[in-house]
Design an enzyme around this catalytic site. Structure first.
Site, PDB file in Angstrom:
ATOM      1  CB  SER A 191      -0.850  -0.058   1.155  1.00 31.94           C
ATOM      2  OG  SER A 191      -1.598   1.083   1.454  1.00 31.94           O
ATOM      3  CE1 TYR A 207      -3.941  -2.234   5.015  1.00 29.34           C
ATOM      4  CE2 TYR A 207      -3.518   0.032   4.602  1.00 29.34           C
ATOM      5  CZ  TYR A 207      -3.864  -1.180   4.164  1.00 29.34           C
ATOM      6  OH  TYR A 207      -3.892  -1.520   2.867  1.00 29.34           O
TER       7      TYR A 207
END
Length: 266
Positions: A157, A171
């Protein structure tokens, strides 16, 4: 112009056909989108996720639309290392060899550290860190054992580039692990002269169930995001941020600009 060279005279990279593709986290979101796109291109698919019912429905739809392909599905919790080994090996046998492993399974839940919801952060860390490591271990073993070229893809990501706030703190940290792991494996395979190609893919904000609360003006719609993701993976780069605009510009800025400046881009 020599078709083996690009417009700048550089030798074009030869990319072998990746006929059989395994995707984890394929029951929804980007995993499902990638499966639909590659199915339409004629690829055989091995699809794994926790929600087997969703996978069975997806399999029926893919075969109805693309009757010439093979689709295998299996329920899988990637935090269970033995289950990962069993499912990946079964898929490898069923399709006659997996050519591309797309390690996409992940969680985006979380809370501010210290807010009393450590269970959510722990689950995210377990799936994104240990789950990715379990998958990578088995994928590399299978590719080495078969002595054939293959492609190992880590879906990380753009959040891995900076520490994030609130619910995204854990995250982002787990995705930083994924990026670092992928880069290390890429370096090792390159040093070995291995036929295993390793790619780190860094999606920016793409409209999925995981990003519904994100109101960033940089968020891409789902179809554009999936198309960019598949196109990037098919090029087999060492690393790519997707969609390329704006994220190939934002990515280095996040890494090198002062934190107060880069924060405004997220």
């Amino acid at each position: 112009m020599d078709r083996r060279r690009d417009m700048f005279g550089r030798k074009k990279k030869h990319i072998p056909e990746r006929k059989n593709i395994l995707i984890t986290g394929a029951s929804a979101g980007l995993g499902e989108g990638m499966a639909r796109t590659w199915a339409a291109k004629g690829h055989n698919l091995a699809l794994a996720a926790r929600r087997l019912g969703n996978l069975e429905t997806l399999k029926a739809e893919l075969l109805a639309e693309n009757p010439s392909i093979q689709v295998e599905v299996a329920e899988l919790d990637v935090t269970d290392s033995e289950a990962v080994r069993e499912v990946f090996t079964r898929f490898d046998d069923s399709l006659g060899g997996i050519d591309r492993f797309v390690l996409n399974a992940g969680l985006g839940k979380g809370a501010s550290v210290g807010s009393g919801k450590s269970w959510a952060n722990a689950q995210t860390a377990e799936v994104n860190v240990l789950g990715t490591l379990h998958q990578a271990e088995v994928a590399i073993e299978l590719l080495r054992g078969s002595n054939r070229p293959g492609h190992l893809v880590f879906i990380s990501s753009i959040a891995s580039r900076r520490g994030m706030l609130g619910a995204e703190t854990t995250y982002a940290a787990t995705k930083a692990f994924v990026t670092s792991l992928a880069q290390g494996i890429h370096a090792e395979q390159s040093r070995r002269g291995s036929d295993i190609v390793v790619s780190t893919i860094l999606p920016g904000y793409i409209d999925t169930d995981m990003t519904t609360q994100n109101q960033s003006p940089l968020k891409a719609d789902f179809d554009k995001g999936v198309a960019s993701l598949v196109a990037a993976i098919d090029r087999e780069p060492a690393q790519a941020a997707v969609p390329s605009l704006p994220w190939t510009v934002v990515d280095p800025a996040l890494r090198y600009l002062p934190e107060p400046v880069s924060r405004k881009m997220l």
